[in-house]
Design a protein around this motif. Structure first.
Motif, PDB file in Angstrom:
ATOM      1  N   ILE A  51       0.717  -1.238   0.138  1.00 49.18           N
ATOM      2  CA  ILE A  51       0.005   0.108   0.061  1.00 49.18           C
ATOM      3  C   ILE A  51       0.772   1.175   0.065  1.00 49.18           C
ATOM      4  CG2 ILE A  51      -1.923   1.347   1.396  1.00 49.18           C
ATOM      5  CD1 ILE A  51      -2.619  -1.626   2.485  1.00 49.18           C
ATOM      6  N   MET A  52       2.057   1.043   0.716  1.00 49.07           N
ATOM      7  CA  MET A  52       2.709   2.373   0.603  1.00 49.07           C
ATOM      8  C   MET A  52       3.458   2.617  -0.700  1.00 49.07           C
ATOM      9  SD  MET A  52       4.680   1.839   4.539  1.00 49.07           S
ATOM     10  CE  MET A  52       5.279   3.301   4.577  1.00 49.07           C
ATOM     11  N   LEU A  53       3.514   1.445  -1.289  1.00 50.57           N
ATOM     12  CA  LEU A  53       4.202   1.682  -2.877  1.00 50.57           C
ATOM     13  C   LEU A  53       3.034   2.319  -3.537  1.00 50.57           C
ATOM     14  CD1 LEU A  53       6.314  -1.547  -3.002  1.00 50.57           C
ATOM     15  CD2 LEU A  53       7.342   0.846  -3.226  1.00 50.57           C
ATOM     16  N   LEU A  54       1.919   2.231  -3.459  1.00 44.82           N
ATOM     17  CA  LEU A  54       1.133   2.608  -4.435  1.00 44.82           C
ATOM     18  C   LEU A  54       1.105   3.986  -5.010  1.00 44.82           C
ATOM     19  CD1 LEU A  54      -2.237   1.106  -3.120  1.00 44.82           C
ATOM     20  CD2 LEU A  54      -1.044   0.291  -5.031  1.00 44.82           C
ATOM     21  N   PRO A  55       1.421   5.106  -4.180  1.00 43.81           N
ATOM     22  CA  PRO A  55       1.714   6.462  -4.723  1.00 43.81           C
ATOM     23  C   PRO A  55       3.006   6.601  -5.521  1.00 43.81           C
ATOM     24  CG  PRO A  55       2.214   6.505  -2.157  1.00 43.81           C
ATOM     25  CD  PRO A  55       1.434   5.197  -2.662  1.00 43.81           C
ATOM     26  N   LEU A  56       4.043   6.091  -4.690  1.00 44.64           N
ATOM     27  CA  LEU A  56       5.033   6.006  -5.671  1.00 44.64           C
ATOM     28  C   LEU A  56       4.942   5.150  -7.254  1.00 44.64           C
ATOM     29  CD1 LEU A  56       7.951   4.990  -2.865  1.00 44.64           C
ATOM     30  CD2 LEU A  56       7.537   7.394  -3.916  1.00 44.64           C
ATOM     31  N   SER A  57       4.530   4.024  -6.947  1.00 45.18           N
ATOM     32  CA  SER A  57       4.205   3.418  -8.333  1.00 45.18           C
ATOM     33  C   SER A  57       3.234   4.381  -9.437  1.00 45.18           C
ATOM     34  CB  SER A  57       3.385   2.282  -8.192  1.00 45.18           C
ATOM     35  OG  SER A  57       3.098   1.328  -9.439  1.00 45.18           O
ATOM     36  N   LYS A  58       2.316   5.203  -8.596  1.00 41.53           N
ATOM     37  CA  LYS A  58       1.638   6.003  -9.639  1.00 41.53           C
ATOM     38  C   LYS A  58       2.428   7.046 -10.287  1.00 41.53           C
ATOM     39  CE  LYS A  58      -2.627   5.013  -7.324  1.00 41.53           C
ATOM     40  NZ  LYS A  58      -3.826   5.828  -6.638  1.00 41.53           N
ATOM     41  N   ARG A  59       3.449   7.603  -9.342  1.00 44.27           N
ATOM     42  CA  ARG A  59       4.235   8.707  -9.776  1.00 44.27           C
ATOM     43  C   ARG A  59       5.229   7.903 -10.981  1.00 44.27           C
ATOM     44  NH1 ARG A  59       4.864  13.444  -6.899  1.00 44.27           N
ATOM     45  NH2 ARG A  59       3.662  13.476  -5.148  1.00 44.27           N
ATOM     46  N   PHE A  60       5.689   7.064 -10.750  1.00 46.23           N
ATOM     47  CA  PHE A  60       6.814   6.343 -11.670  1.00 46.23           C
ATOM     48  C   PHE A  60       5.909   5.996 -12.851  1.00 46.23           C
ATOM     49  CE2 PHE A  60       9.075   2.867 -13.553  1.00 46.23           C
ATOM     50  CZ  PHE A  60      10.443   3.190 -13.343  1.00 46.23           C
ATOM     51  N   LYS A  61       5.033   5.458 -13.000  1.00 43.66           N
ATOM     52  CA  LYS A  61       3.967   5.199 -14.240  1.00 43.66           C
ATOM     53  C   LYS A  61       3.718   6.429 -15.029  1.00 43.66           C
ATOM     54  CE  LYS A  61       2.820   0.600 -13.019  1.00 43.66           C
ATOM     55  NZ  LYS A  61       1.705  -0.056 -12.723  1.00 43.66           N
TER      56      LYS A  61
END
Length: 788
Positions: A292-302
């Motif tokens: 869950i903590m990775l979700l915002p970072l993943s969105k930014r990355f993509k």
């Protein structure tokens, strides 16, 4: 029984002995196999002297008659005992037969009764089996209904707990569903399985969404994710104790939901793979809070590095690689100070920082794999991607302490197409750099020529650049996780070294007309430098490990198709993977040194012609001269030797120069001995002058490079000793050698060999016959003797 006792006495005796327990007459062992006639004849021969007396014959007759009677009684006794025993045995056999028949009759009766009982009981057995099947059918239905009821009860429990906000009870119920689902994994009740899986997925999604929503709100209050470097500690202050408690509660609840989440994720993964070939084992999934903590970072990355964004550029892989490294660094403090204590208190043996890095690394792996396949036909961009990936891996392991046992991104470069492209580009770029470095203006000059302490090898710039190129290639593939891929790069390096050796050979042949030229000596230094570095690499731990790997894998390309002996040397670490290259380089070095020394000797011989033609017979004796000085005809030769030694010392590396001056000394020693000494006759003054020229002028030229230069001029030194002997000693030495030659075939003379006398004079290299020749060259010895 009477027939049994007829025949020879020996046969009757043996049978009686076997049947009776009383002692009986036993013939000698060597007579038991004889016939009756032979026995009687032998018996009479043994008692030949006794038969000559009538009294003795009578006694013998009585003795034999007594023995015969004893034997008859024993035979009769045995004969009377045998029939009762046979009768008893026959009676016992008859009784046993009767008992067996009775048992067989009882067995048949019992079998008939049992068969009749089974036939009578068969209808009851059929009814009982039908009843058992019905009971089993009902029991299975009851279990099915109980399982279905249990699922509905768990579902109702989850629903009720959600309505009353009892999250922990709801999570426990969902976890029980997951456990039940795992237990029904091998069941053939497909409808029940589907119902349970749908129910579990339904409630799990609701629970996960609710906890995720609460967790994301709480993370927002904690300013997660941290995009820029933190300016202060992220540990909650006393005023934020409520947030800290909520965070620990939500993380614990999410961890409790991990079992069902892993089960559903695995089922989704299996269904997506379908009938695809089996893949390598995948790492364990990330724990739910980290996901869950990775979700915002993943969105930014993509958002930034996919699609039509300017930041999504194939020519700039360093943008997303650097960004991920920054995210790892910026959020590591938060993970260690805030999340890790919660995991520790929950008994979870995970590193929050490593889990975050694993999650971010999965984004990079997907992106690199996608970009690498697109850049296979663009050499420049592909090389840039490889360089950036290698740098990223290095920083990941060193700066962020990512465990070595976990995969990074280098395995993506080991795909067949990508690895082959990488090898091709390494070779292409290395060949281009070799062409450039050999054609450079300063290719054959040393960059350390003005620093004596750092220039022992005097390697030219092209050789140092080439070995630096190889070292850079080594550093690139050193961290690859696949030994077979490392061996492919090692084979590429060996090919490049051999290619460079061939290029040096071609340039050397062009410069061989002037071996003393700067370029020729620079090539020689380059060959020696490369050979020295490869020798050091052969003892390096990394290459020793590759050597053992090559032997164990049987890599013929690397080991060069060596025989059993050579492979054994590699396995025992007596040899190295570079032995073949070192042999070729040493051969080239030896050939170039030989050419150089041949050129020097031609020049020295030209300068030494007047010295060879010196009138040694007419030179005054040492007593007639006030002081000794160097022969005028030797000056050109001495100057040439001095200048060339200084020149070689300046242009050759230390080890090469050591080989060069020793080789020059050896050749000069042979030349002076053959062309100066043996081709002239010497007076006492000429011998003294020769010794002065050698010991006070020539030898000191080499004394700058060793303590005892005369040891490298053994022929000249010992020839001077012989030529400068006083007349008496010379005559005695010649007589001793001649007498030794004459008495060589006589044994036991007791005279010491001539070598002992020569050794006392300091002559060890020259043979006695050579000494005779030197003595014959002296004009001061009367009665010259010339060997035939």
């Amino acid at each position: 029984m009477a027939a049994a006792v007829t025949g020879t006495p020996e046969r009757a005796e043996s049978e009686i002995t076997a049947c009776s327990s009383q002692p009986a007459y036993t013939a000698a062992p060597h007579r038991e196999a004889l016939s009756a006639e032979d026995f009687v004849a032998g018996f009479l021969e043994d008692r030949d002297t006794e038969l000559m007396c009538s009294k003795t014959v009578g006694e013998l007759m009585e003795h034999l008659t007594e023995q015969n009677n004893t034997l008859k009684e024993q035979v009769l006794t045995v004969s009377s005992l045998v029939p009762p025993k046979v009768s008893a045995a026959l009676s016992a056999v008859e009784d046993a037969r009767c008992s067996l028949e009775a048992l067989l009759q009882r067995e048949q009766l019992t079998f008939n009764m049992l068969h009749k009982h089974l036939q009578d009981a068969q209808p009851w057995m059929d009814k009982l089996e039908q009843t058992c099947n019905q009971v089993d059918f009902i029991e299975r239905h009851m279990k099915y209904l109980r399982c279905l009821q249990h699922i509905e009860e768990l579902s109702a429990t989850v629903q009720q707990c959600l309505m009353t906000s009892s999250a922990w009870e709801a999570i426990r119920a969902v976890d029980s569903m997951a456990t039940l689902d795992y237990g029904l994994n091998q069941s053939r009740c497909s409808h029940l399985q589907n119902f349970l899986q749908e129910t579990l997925s339904f409630w799990h999604k609701i629970m996960k969404d609710r906890l995720t929503s609460d967790f994301e709100k709480l993370l927002t209050q904690l300013h997660w994710p941290i995009i820029s470097p933190p300016t202060q500690s992220l540990t909650p202050t006393p005023s934020c104790q409520e947030i800290e408690g909520q965070l620990e509660l939500l993380v614990g609840q999410l961890l409790a939901l991990q079992t069902s989440d892993d089960l559903l994720s695995q089922r989704t993964l299996d269904s997506s793979e379908g009938l695809s070939p089996p893949q390598l084992s995948k790492p364990a999934p990330l724990c739910l809070p980290i996901q869950i903590m990775l979700l915002p970072l993943s969105k930014r990355f993509k958002y930034h590095f996919y699609g039509n964004r300017q930041t999504n550029s194939l020519s700039k892989p360093e943008w997303y690689l650097t960004q991920v490294l920054m995210w790892m660094g910026n959020n590591s403090t938060f993970m260690e100070e805030t999340i890790q204590p919660i995991l520790d208190r929950g008994g979870v043996t995970l590193s929050a920082k490593v889990e975050l890095c694993r999650g971010l690394l999965s984004l990079v792996q997907e992106k690199v794999a996608s970009d690498a396949s697109k850049l296979l036909y663009d050499d420049v961009l592909f090389c840039h991607l490889v360089e950036e990936v290698l740098q990223f891996e290095k920083e990941l392991r060193s700066n962020h302490s990512y465990p070595a046992e976990l995969p990074g991104v280098l395995h993506l470069l080991l795909e067949d197409a990508v690895l082959q492209k990488w090898l091709t580009m390494e070779k292409k770029m290395a060949v281009e750099k070799m062409d450039a470095m050999l054609s450079a203006e300063r290719a054959w000059s040393s960059q350390y020529k003005d620093i004596s302490d750092m220039d022992d090898l005097k390697a030219p710039d092209c050789a140092e650049t080439f070995m630096t190129l190889l070292q850079v290639i080594t550093e690139r593939y050193r961290t690859l996780p696949c030994p077979s891929a490392q061996l492919k790069f090692l084979e590429l390096q060996k090919e490049l070294v051999d290619d460079f050796r061939i290029r040096l050979t071609q340039v050397m042949k062009e410069e061989s007309r002037c071996p003393l030229g700067v370029r020729y000596c620079a090539i020689l230094n380059a060959v020696n430098y490369i050979s020295t570095i490869l020798g050091d690499w052969g003892d390096d731990v990394f290459f020793l490990q590759l050597q053992q790997t090559a032997v164990s894998l049987g890599e013929e390309a690397v080991t060069g198709g060596l025989g059993i002996m050579e492979m054994g040397r590699l396995a025992s670490l007596e040899g190295s993977l570079f032995d073949g290259l070192l042999a070729l380089l040493d051969r080239l070095k030896g050939d170039m040194l030989g050419r150089l020394l041949d050129f020097l000797m031609r020049e020295i011989k030209e300068k030494a012609k007047p010295y060879c033609q010196e009138r040694w017979l007419s030179l005054p004796s040492q007593q007639d001269q006030s002081t000794m000085s160097l022969s005028s005809t030797a000056c050109p030769m001495m100057l040439c030797v001095r200048d060339r030694l200084l020149n070689l010392h300046q242009v050759l590396g230390f080890s090469l120069f050591h080989l060069a001056w020793q080789g020059l000394a050896e050749r000069l020693d042979n030349f002076l001995y053959q062309d100066v000494i043996l081709c002239n006759n010497f007076s006492d003054g000429g011998a003294a002058q020769l010794q002065f020229d050698m010991t006070r002028n020539l030898f000191p030229l080499f004394g700058h490079y060793c303590k005892k230069p005369e040891n490298f001029f053994k022929h000249v030194k010992e020839a001077c000793i012989i030529l400068c002997l006083n007349v008496g000693s010379a005559i005695l030495l010649r007589s001793l050698i001649k007498e030794s030659d004459l008495t060589r075939d006589c044994a036991g003379t007791g005279d010491p060999p001539p070598e002992s006398a020569l050794n006392e004079l300091g002559v060890y290299c020259l043979a006695p016959c050579d000494v005779l020749i030197l003595l014959s060259l002296r004009t001061s010895c009367p009665g010259q003797w010339y060997p035939s």
